[in-house]
Design an enzyme around this catalytic site. Structure first.
Site, PDB file in Angstrom:
ATOM      1  N   CYS A 194      42.611  31.480  41.379  1.00 35.80           N
ATOM      2  CA  CYS A 194      42.425  32.849  40.659  1.00 35.80           C
ATOM      3  C   CYS A 194      43.618  33.690  41.629  1.00 35.80           C
ATOM      4  CB  CYS A 194      41.351  33.510  40.831  1.00 35.80           C
ATOM      5  SG  CYS A 194      40.083  32.419  40.390  1.00 35.80           S
ATOM      6  N   ALA A 195      45.146  33.372  41.262  1.00 32.65           N
ATOM      7  CA  ALA A 195      45.851  33.922  42.123  1.00 32.65           C
ATOM      8  C   ALA A 195      46.180  35.363  41.974  1.00 32.65           C
ATOM      9  CB  ALA A 195      47.230  33.047  42.081  1.00 32.65           C
TER      10      ALA A 195
ATOM     11  N   GLY B 120      49.322  37.157  43.252  1.00 27.63           N
ATOM     12  CA  GLY B 120      49.911  36.217  44.160  1.00 27.63           C
ATOM     13  C   GLY B 120      49.795  36.926  45.659  1.00 27.63           C
ATOM     14  N   GLY B 121      48.936  37.812  45.993  1.00 23.60           N
ATOM     15  CA  GLY B 121      49.015  38.256  47.391  1.00 23.60           C
ATOM     16  C   GLY B 121      48.625  37.082  48.533  1.00 23.60           C
TER      17      GLY B 121
ATOM     18  N   ASP C 104      46.041  31.266  37.106  1.00 25.59           N
ATOM     19  CA  ASP C 104      45.402  32.304  36.472  1.00 25.59           C
ATOM     20  C   ASP C 104      45.729  32.289  35.100  1.00 25.59           C
ATOM     21  OD1 ASP C 104      44.531  34.940  38.323  1.00 25.59           O
ATOM     22  OD2 ASP C 104      44.662  35.408  36.058  1.00 25.59           O
TER      23      ASP C 104
ATOM     24  N   ASP D 201      39.737  33.029  45.023  1.00 23.03           N
ATOM     25  CA  ASP D 201      39.293  34.688  45.213  1.00 23.03           C
ATOM     26  C   ASP D 201      39.034  35.203  43.694  1.00 23.03           C
ATOM     27  OD1 ASP D 201      39.098  37.030  45.842  1.00 23.03           O
ATOM     28  OD2 ASP D 201      41.514  37.372  45.917  1.00 23.03           O
TER      29      ASP D 201
ATOM     30  N   CYS E 232      35.358  39.857  47.001  1.00 24.20           N
ATOM     31  CA  CYS E 232      35.323  41.139  47.739  1.00 24.20           C
ATOM     32  C   CYS E 232      34.265  41.861  47.268  1.00 24.20           C
ATOM     33  CB  CYS E 232      36.625  41.950  47.412  1.00 24.20           C
ATOM     34  SG  CYS E 232      37.210  42.119  45.422  1.00 24.20           S
TER      35      CYS E 232
END
Length: 390
Positions: A206-207, A210-211, A230, A278, A331
């Site tokens: 789940c880029a 792209g961080g 993604d 992520d 998060c």
């Protein structure tokens, strides 16, 4: 702009932000930018003052207010200076009537507070979720050193992080493009759970923009292969230009078809050393940066997110090679999105195992690791590292 005009501008913006939260519209930052794009008369001090009023009101109201005026009246109750701007003169808001409805003070909506409490996040920890966030950078070690960037910007190295620098709030970082990325220290910490090494094959499922892919490329010293995927074409399209600026040539992207993700990844199925997920989530750990996001959540939305997360974990598991690792990140501080997801996965797949973590910040939580603003000074995260059977 006069102080009353600033208060009226804040009311108008809050009306738009509240409506967007109710209807699934644009984020507060976007709405503020659009508002001032059509009001060139507002100088930088005006824009800054209005923005501060808007975010102070958002942070003060736990439940979504009925309107912008109700939200600002909550601040007026606390600050006589703001109350005085309700004078009805010029572009200012009409005077306050004693029986006017005001927004309800609080940290989060009551139903969300109960869920956070059940997840081990008490009142003090909940208050920290809507405090102001610091400005953190992840230095791209392919092109610069953290010490160099800290010296150049007046920042401080973040203990325990190989590439973390914390800057004074408001620092202009535009000159650091390619050499550093804005990335919260917590995001950097949980990425370490991947334990990426040179020569590995990694999938960032789940880029987004792209961080974390860029962070992994730097840790791998640009040696190996990263497939960043993604379902959002717009977000994913930003990654390759960022990777080029960062000198991260090992990153390739793939756009996935929602609901049919594995069909685009059949050639790498069962071959990845590490799959990092992520996952989409409530974002409860990032309310310091997007405090209005807590007004957007509903029990139904969280239920849908939990279902999506479970499906993504299953997809990620299919991509991991025997003995490889699946790193699951949200998060969020809600257990149904973190600890509970991992417990359910391990219950369904007893041949998999949780790999214990010991990261520079946070503490063990269930079969994973949790960070939160109150204890760690970072955004809130849950991360688990799961090992496939050999």
């Amino acid at each position: 702009m006069t102080p009353p005009a600033r208060t009226q501008a804040a009311i108008e913006l809050l009306d738009a932000i509240i409506a967007a939260a109710r209807e699934g519209g644009a984020a507060a930052d976007t709405l503020i930018q659009r508002y001032f794009a059509t009001r060139r008369y507002a100088g930088s001090k005006d824009r800054r003052a209005v923005r501060e009023l808007v975010y102070a009101a958002i942070r003060a109201a736990g439940e979504r207010p009925g309107g912008g005026r109700a939200a600002m009246l909550l601040l007026a109750d606390r600050d006589a200076g703001i109350a005085a701007t309700f004078d009805g003169e010029g572009h200012g808001p009409p005077p306050i009537h004693p029986d006017e409805p005001k927004a309800k003070a609080g940290v989060v909506p009551i139903w969300l507070g109960k869920r956070l409490t059940a997840s081990g996040i008490g009142r003090a920890e909940q208050e920290a979720l809507v405090a102001r966030a610091p400005l953190d950078l992840r230095v791209n070690t392919l092109l610069a050193s953290p010490a160099e960037v800290a010296a150049e910007t007046g920042g401080e190295l973040i203990p325990g992080l190989p590439a973390g620098v914390r800057l004074p709030t408001g620092t202009d970082v535009s000159a650091l493009a390619g050499r550093a990325e804005i990335q919260d220290a917590g995001s950097q910490v949980v990425t370490l759970a991947a334990r990426a090494r040179r020569g590995q094959n990694v999938i960032d499922l789940c880029a987004g923009a792209g961080g974390k892919s860029l962070a992994l490329a730097a840790v791998m010293d640009n040696d190996g292969a990263i497939i960043a995927t993604d379902t959002d074409r717009g977000r994913l399209s930003h990654l390759l230009p960022r990777a080029e600026r960062a000198g991260a040539s090992i990153i390739a992207t793939r756009l996935l078809d929602p609901g049919h993700e594995l069909s685009t990844l059949t050639d790498v199925r069962g071959r990845a050393d590490t799959v990092l997920i992520d996952a989409p989530c409530s974002g409860s750990g990032t309310w310091r940066r997007n405090p209005e996001a807590r007004w957007r959540l509903t029990p139904d939305r969280i239920e849908r997110l939990v279902a999506t997360q479970a499906r993504l974990i299953g997809i990620g598991a299919a991509l991991v090679r025997p003995g490889g690792a699946l790193v699951f990140i949200v998060c969020s501080l809600l257990d149904e999105e973190g600890r509970g997801q991992v417990a359910a996965f391990l219950a369904d797949r007893p041949d998999w195992a949780a790999d214990p973590l010991d990261l520079p910040a946070g503490r063990a939580h269930g079969d994973g690791w949790r960070l939160d603003p109150a204890h760690d000074g970072t955004d809130g995260f849950f991360v688990a590292r799961l090992l496939a059977p050999c």
